[in-house]
Design an enzyme around this catalytic site. Structure first.
Site, PDB file in Angstrom:
ATOM      1  CG  ASP A  14     -22.200  17.257 -36.512  1.00 50.83           C
ATOM      2  OD1 ASP A  14     -21.336  16.889 -35.700  1.00 50.83           O
ATOM      3  OD2 ASP A  14     -22.944  18.231 -36.318  1.00 50.83           O
ATOM      4  CG  ASP A 136     -28.953  18.639 -27.196  1.00 49.38           C
ATOM      5  OD1 ASP A 136     -27.758  18.912 -26.972  1.00 49.38           O
ATOM      6  OD2 ASP A 136     -29.324  17.674 -27.886  1.00 49.38           O
TER       7      ASP A 136
END
Length: 246
Positions: A14, A136
């Site tokens: 990330d 998500d």
């Protein structure tokens, strides 16, 4: 989709402000920094990774790709045999195609797919099986826009809808547990797996090798691991070996 013939443990890279960061619960500013993305990518490949999960975190929040140079450096540094999937700030079919043509194997679409489901079919037309739709979940509903807005969608129902539109896979992240090293929500993952035939990649909350094994048993095709690997809770080889034996 032949991307995951066998269960895979996928390290997360990330990127925020050009550095590797792991957020807690999807909250900006909670990140711990882990250095250069290319070094991280090479370290995971040396440790046996077949696939890397790249996320442009600034892109996820700002809605445009902010770490393109860092991501391009990773693409340039890894061998063709390593699968690369990228998410964060991909908002258009053209933008996705550019990335796929530049060496990314799978694009991960979150907010864009929720706001404009046709984008999935548009990319699938030219690059079949290359779209992974990111769902998500927070409190049992799909959330978008950097995990700040609820949609009222049930994750399993949403997964079914995107499979019909041409998604080659689903990335299911449980935001409630992400980055906390508290363990996973196996039932939530199993519900999404049961809803679709395409591979489901699970993400969020993995703290132990047992969590990895549980996700495999829940039917996930792969699991993305970030914080636990960076913090040395277990090694990539340990996790993959335990999954292979399960």
């Amino acid at each position: 989709m032949s991307h995951f013939p066998e269960f895979e443990v996928i390290p997360a890279v990330d990127v925020q402000d050009g550095e590797v960061v792991q957020l807690v619960g999807g909250e900006r500013g909670t990140g711990k920094r882990y250095g250069d993305p290319v070094e991280a990518a090479e370290r995971w490949i040396d440790a046996g990774a077949s696939t890397l999960h790249l996320v442009d975190l600034d892109g996820a929040f700002e809605g445009e790709r902010a770490n393109a140079a860092a991501i391009e450096a990773v693409v340039g540094a890894v061998d063709e045999g390593v699968g690369l999937q990228l998410g964060g700030g991909i908002r258009t079919a053209d933008g996705a195609r550019d990335l796929l043509d530049a060496g990314i194997d799978r694009v991960i679409l979150g907010t864009a797919a929720i706001e404009d489901p046709d984008i999935v079919a548009a990319i699938d037309d030219t690059h079949p099986d290359s779209v992974v739709v990111s769902l998500d979940a927070k409190g049992g509903e799909v959330v978008v826009a950097g995990w700040t807005e609820g949609t009222g969608l049930d994750p399993a129902e949403a997964a079914t809808r995107y499979e019909e539109l041409g998604a080659g896979g689903v990335l299911f992240t449980n935001v409630d547990v992400e980055g906390r090293l508290d363990g996973i929500d196996r039932e939530a993952v199993a519900a999404v797996v049961e809803a679709v035939d395409v591979p489901v990649i699970a993400s969020g909350g993995v703290a132990t090798v047992d969590d990895v094994v549980a996700l495999k048993r829940a039917g996930a095709a792969a699991v993305v691991v970030g914080t636990a690997l960076y913090e040395g809770r277990f090694t990539l080889r340990e996790a993959q070996a335990a999954a292979d034996d399960a």
